[in-house]
Structure formats: structure tokens, C-alpha cells
Design an enzyme around this catalytic site. Structure first.
Site, PDB file in Angstrom:
ATOM      1  N   SER A 268       0.863  -1.185   0.000  1.00 56.78           N
ATOM      2  CA  SER A 268       0.000   0.000   0.000  1.00 56.78           C
ATOM      3  C   SER A 268       0.903   1.240   0.000  1.00 56.78           C
ATOM      4  O   SER A 268       2.118   1.134   0.220  1.00 56.78           O
ATOM      5  CB  SER A 268      -0.906  -0.020   1.224  1.00 56.78           C
ATOM      6  OG  SER A 268      -0.124  -0.190   2.376  1.00 56.78           O
TER       7      SER A 268
ATOM      8  N   THR B 165       3.242   1.570   2.953  1.00 53.64           N
ATOM      9  CA  THR B 165       4.323   0.569   3.033  1.00 53.64           C
ATOM     10  C   THR B 165       5.393   0.828   1.985  1.00 53.64           C
ATOM     11  O   THR B 165       6.595   0.769   2.279  1.00 53.64           O
ATOM     12  CB  THR B 165       3.739  -0.853   2.865  1.00 53.64           C
ATOM     13  OG1 THR B 165       2.751  -1.054   3.868  1.00 53.64           O
ATOM     14  CG2 THR B 165       4.817  -1.912   3.008  1.00 53.64           C
TER      15      THR B 165
ATOM     16  N   LYS C  69      -4.623  -6.960  -4.599  1.00 61.24           N
ATOM     17  CA  LYS C  69      -4.942  -6.895  -3.163  1.00 61.24           C
ATOM     18  C   LYS C  69      -6.253  -6.135  -3.010  1.00 61.24           C
ATOM     19  O   LYS C  69      -6.371  -5.003  -3.496  1.00 61.24           O
ATOM     20  CB  LYS C  69      -3.818  -6.170  -2.420  1.00 61.24           C
ATOM     21  CG  LYS C  69      -4.045  -6.104  -0.916  1.00 61.24           C
ATOM     22  CD  LYS C  69      -4.032  -4.719  -0.348  1.00 61.24           C
ATOM     23  CE  LYS C  69      -2.687  -4.063  -0.376  1.00 61.24           C
ATOM     24  NZ  LYS C  69      -1.761  -4.705   0.544  1.00 61.24           N
TER      25      LYS C  69
ATOM     26  N   GLU D 156      -5.052 -15.071   3.283  1.00 55.30           N
ATOM     27  CA  GLU D 156      -3.792 -14.826   4.005  1.00 55.30           C
ATOM     28  C   GLU D 156      -4.049 -14.470   5.467  1.00 55.30           C
ATOM     29  O   GLU D 156      -4.246 -13.297   5.801  1.00 55.30           O
ATOM     30  CB  GLU D 156      -2.986 -13.700   3.327  1.00 55.30           C
ATOM     31  CG  GLU D 156      -1.649 -13.442   4.021  1.00 55.30           C
ATOM     32  CD  GLU D 156      -0.820 -12.308   3.406  1.00 55.30           C
ATOM     33  OE1 GLU D 156      -1.332 -11.621   2.497  1.00 55.30           O
ATOM     34  OE2 GLU D 156       0.325 -12.117   3.838  1.00 55.30           O
TER      35      GLU D 156
ATOM     36  N   LYS E 214      -2.246 -18.497   1.913  1.00 57.56           N
ATOM     37  CA  LYS E 214      -0.956 -17.804   2.093  1.00 57.56           C
ATOM     38  C   LYS E 214      -0.694 -17.674   3.594  1.00 57.56           C
ATOM     39  O   LYS E 214      -1.113 -16.691   4.223  1.00 57.56           O
ATOM     40  CB  LYS E 214      -1.001 -16.429   1.399  1.00 57.56           C
ATOM     41  CG  LYS E 214       0.270 -15.593   1.609  1.00 57.56           C
ATOM     42  CD  LYS E 214       0.373 -14.454   0.622  1.00 57.56           C
ATOM     43  CE  LYS E 214       1.537 -13.535   0.945  1.00 57.56           C
ATOM     44  NZ  LYS E 214       1.833 -12.571  -0.105  1.00 57.56           N
TER      45      LYS E 214
HETATM   46  C1  5MM Z   1       4.044  -6.662  -0.081  1.00 53.27           C
HETATM   47  O1  5MM Z   1       3.426  -6.423   1.185  1.00 53.27           O
HETATM   48  C2  5MM Z   1       2.023  -6.692   1.206  1.00 53.27           C
HETATM   49  C3  5MM Z   1       1.218  -5.481   1.486  1.00 53.27           C
HETATM   50  O2  5MM Z   1       1.430  -4.993   2.759  1.00 53.27           O
HETATM   51  P1  5MM Z   1       0.592  -3.682   3.256  1.00 53.27           P
HETATM   52  O3  5MM Z   1      -0.852  -3.909   2.963  1.00 53.27           O
HETATM   53  O4  5MM Z   1       0.916  -3.655   4.723  1.00 53.27           O
HETATM   54  O5  5MM Z   1       1.131  -2.519   2.553  1.00 53.27           O
HETATM   55  C4  5MM Z   1       1.749  -7.844   2.184  1.00 53.27           C
HETATM   56  O6  5MM Z   1       0.388  -8.117   2.354  1.00 53.27           O
HETATM   57  C5  5MM Z   1       2.377  -9.047   1.620  1.00 53.27           C
HETATM   58  O7  5MM Z   1       1.665  -9.511   0.523  1.00 53.27           O
HETATM   59  C6  5MM Z   1       2.483 -10.202   2.599  1.00 53.27           C
HETATM   60  O8  5MM Z   1       2.533  -9.838   3.934  1.00 53.27           O
HETATM   61  C7  5MM Z   1       3.735 -10.993   2.276  1.00 53.27           C
HETATM   62  O9  5MM Z   1       4.815 -10.105   2.187  1.00 53.27           O
HETATM   63  P2  5MM Z   1       6.150 -10.467   2.958  1.00 53.27           P
HETATM   64  O10 5MM Z   1       6.995  -9.226   2.865  1.00 53.27           O
HETATM   65  O11 5MM Z   1       5.738 -10.831   4.368  1.00 53.27           O
HETATM   66  O12 5MM Z   1       6.721 -11.656   2.195  1.00 53.27           O
END
Ligand code: 5MM
Length: 341
Positions: free
Chosen positions: A26, A29, A98, A178, A220
Site C-alpha cells: 500500500s 508501506t 490486493k 492470508e 498464504k
Molecule cells: C508486499 O506487502 C504486502 C502489502 O502490505 P501492506 O498492505 O501492509 O502494505 C503484504 O500483504 C504481503 O503480501 C504479505 O505480507 C507478504 O509479504 P512479505 O513481505 O511478508 O513476504
């Protein structure tokens, strides 16, 4: 709903040798990620960075089965006017989106969160499908701490995940479910195992109640792993053995595949853990990666926002994608790790 088609897509997302690129950060992030490399988080820079990844021909065509996009990205065009979604399709990977709208404090449950975004989700899914998305993602966040997680947090998040999954399947979109148990605390691997067991059992119970077809989804999850601040870090073999034992107990064989999040593990740990799990097969489901940070930290650093670094960024991305692609077949070795850029 065409379940045969949902199953075909879910199976392709977890095909052996490939995995999913989680590029759905997002705005908040991605800003944190860009701050770390000294790059302004402008719309143009976000587009350039993601275009660099999606034009990494070797990685995208050989090791990436699908890409999770953020809302902004799915509507963006590359510099030459080609929609970024088309770049992904042309590489042979499947575009995904997402659809959760982040987390909010959960009333009556101090320190706990619930993921939101169900309002108008059916309409949003229709638009995403028309744009090319064939799968979606919704992330629930469960924290481990003193007195948490509560059964309330586990239950409301599982309910929302199942509501989301049912809406996706009705819109002919494969849901990635997830439920992330965070690895931020000082808890040990057995506490993570116990909490993740409760979370997955509750999630599958809700999926059944809400008539989600397990054959048309991808899970996931986090791995069973020590908290980052735990004094005793479980070794690779223990993480692999406990994660597989947990998943065998909680995830029905009807689910076509499981694609892990990396959750803050180092790049190489995330690869080594996945690889070690494949030594424990045969497994009833496809088992691969859906990494965000563990695929992107290296290319972000190599790129650092400079056009002259695009090739180096792509090399770094291809290297991590290849390492994880090998791990998804149990064919990775630490000796293959070398500086890519
Ligand atoms: C890439 O990060 C995804 C989005 O995070 P935000 O919604 O907090 O911005 C996150 O959902 C991601 O798909 C999963 O947590 C897996 O990412 P990681 O970095 O844990 O492999």
C-alpha cells in the site's frame, strides 16, 4: 461460478518451480521501503520501480506464476503506454489484486486488529476482473503477545477472510486467503505453532460455513517460526518440520496450493525454509512462495531509484526469483547464492 476454471488458475499459481511476487505494498508501506533506499515515493517512481520488475524477462517468464498488485498499480501504464497488467500477462504470469483496505483497531480487544474492505467489494471485484485480475488477496493480521491473540480477533478475521473468499469466487476470481500470524514478538516456535493452528482451524471452519470451494483458492500462511526477538531461534530443519506437520494437520488436501509469506525473514532464510520443506514430501498440495520483502529487498537496493541501475535491479530480482523457484522444487543449495548485482 466456474470451479474448473478457478481450480485451473489456482493450480497454475502454485506450479512447481514458480511462485508469486507480492508487489501489493500500500502507499504507506512502499513509502517506508523507498525511504530506506532514499527514493521519493511519487506515483512516477512507484510506476518506474514496478515496471522494472515486470519487465524482468527471465524472472517473470521462468520463476513467477503471478503478481499481486495494489489498486494504484493495476490502473497504471508503463512509460510507453502499455498497461502494467499487460506486461505481466505478456510474460506469462497471472495478474492479481490486493482487495483488503488495511486494518483497524478491533473494538473491545486492546492491541488487536481486524482487516476491513468488504463494503462494495463485489463491485470492485467486477472492475478488477475486467482489467485482467484473475486472483485476489486479503491479509488478516494476528499478533502474538501477552494475553493475545484473543479468540475474538481470530474469529472475526476468519469470518472476514471467508466473506472475501466467497465474494471472489462468485466473481470468478481465485482468492488468496492470508491469515498472517506475525513473527514480531519474543515468542518461541511452539507458541507460533499453537497460535497458527488455532488461526488455520478457525479460518477453514469459516470457509466451510460460507461455502467457499477449497479447490478454487490458495492459502498464504506464515511458517511455524520463532519470534524475531526470541533468544532461541529454531534452526531451518525444525522450522520446515513443524510447518509441514502443522499444515498437514490443518489444510485439507482439496486446497490446490499453499504460497508462504516471508514475514520479515532474511532473503536467504525464506528460501532455505521453503527448500527444506520440499525434502519432507510428497505433499498433498503445491507448496511455494508469495514473498514481498524476501523477493524485493535486493532489487530495491540495487535500483535505488536510478535509471542507470535498472539492469542491476533486474539481475537482483531474477536471482532471488530463481533461488526461490529452485526452492519450490527442493533444488536450492546455499552455494548457489552469490552476489547478483
Ligand atoms: C508486499 O506487502 C504486502 C502489502 O502490505 P501492506 O498492505 O501492509 O502494505 C503484504 O500483504 C504481503 O503480501 C504479505 O505480507 C507478504 O509479504 P512479505 O513481505 O511478508 O513476504
Amino acid at each position: 461460478m466456474n470451479l474448473t476454471e478457478l481450480n485451473r488458475i489456482a493450480t497454475a499459481m502454485v506450479v512447481s518451480g514458480k511462485g508469486i511476487l507480492a508487489a501489493d505494498e500500500s502507499s504507506g508501506t512502499i513509502k517506508k521501503r523507498f525511504d530506506a533506499i532514499g527514493v521519493d515515493s511519487t506515483e512516477g517512481n512507484r510506476r518506474d520501480y514496478r515496471e522494472m520488475l515486470f519487465r524482468s524477462t527471465e524472472a517473470m517468464s521462468q520463476y513467477i506464476s503471478g503478481v499481486i498488485l495494489y489498486d494504484e498499480t493495476i490502473w497504471q501504464d508503463a512509460k510507453d503506454g502499455t498497461p502494467l497488467v499487460k506486461l505481466i500477462e505478456q510474460s506469462g504470469a497471472i495478474p492479481g489484486i490486493k482487495v483488503d483496505e488495511g486494518t483497524q483497531a478491533l473494538p473491545m480487544c486492546p492491541g488487536e486488529l481486524v482487516t476491513v474492505g468488504l463494503d462494495r467489494l463485489a463491485e470492485r471485484l467486477k472492475k478488477y476482473y475486467e482489467r485482467g485480475a484473475r486472483f485476489a488477496k486479503w491479509r488478516a493480521v494476528i499478533d502474538i503477545g501477552s494475553g493475545i491473540p484473543s479468540m475474538t480477533a481470530i474469529s472475526v478475521n476468519a469470518h472476514a477472510l471467508a466473506r472475501y473468499a466467497a465474494l471472489c469466487q462468485a466473481a470468478q476470481i481465485v482468492p488468496i486467503v492470508e491469515p498472517e500470524v506475525l513473527m514480531d514478538g519474543d515468542h518461541d516456535i511452539d507458541r507460533c505453532y499453537e497460535v497458527t493452528t488455532r488461526v488455520l482451524n478457525e479460518t477453514f471452519q469459516e470457509l466451510r460455513v460460507q461455502r467457499v470451494a477449497l479447490e478454487g483458492m490458495v492459502l498464504k500462511p506464515n511458517m511455524a517460526i520463532s519470534g524475531k526477538k526470541c533468544a532461541k531461534q529454531a534452526p531451518i530443519e525444525e522450522v520446515a518440520e513443524k510447518t509441514i506437520r502443522l499444515l498437514r494437520a490443518c489444510v485439507p488436501a482439496a486446497v490446490p496450493g499453499i504460497a508462504f509469506l516471508s514475514g520479515g525473514q532474511s532473503d536467504e532464510e525464506a528460501t532455505a525454509h521453503l527448500n527444506a520443506m520440499h525434502k519432507l514430501g510428497p505433499l498433498p498440495w503445491g507448496l511455494t512462495f508469495s514473498y514481498g520483502r524476501a523477493l524485493q529487498a535486493a532489487p530495491q537496493k540495487a535500483w535505488s531509484g536510478k535509471a542507470e541501475n535498472v539492469a542491476a535491479g533486474q539481475r537482483a530480482f531474477s536471482h532471488r526469483a530463481r533461488m526461490n523457484g529452485l526452492a519450490s522444487k527442493g533444488e536450492w543449495q546455499s552455494s548457489l547464492e552469490k552476489k547478483a548485482a
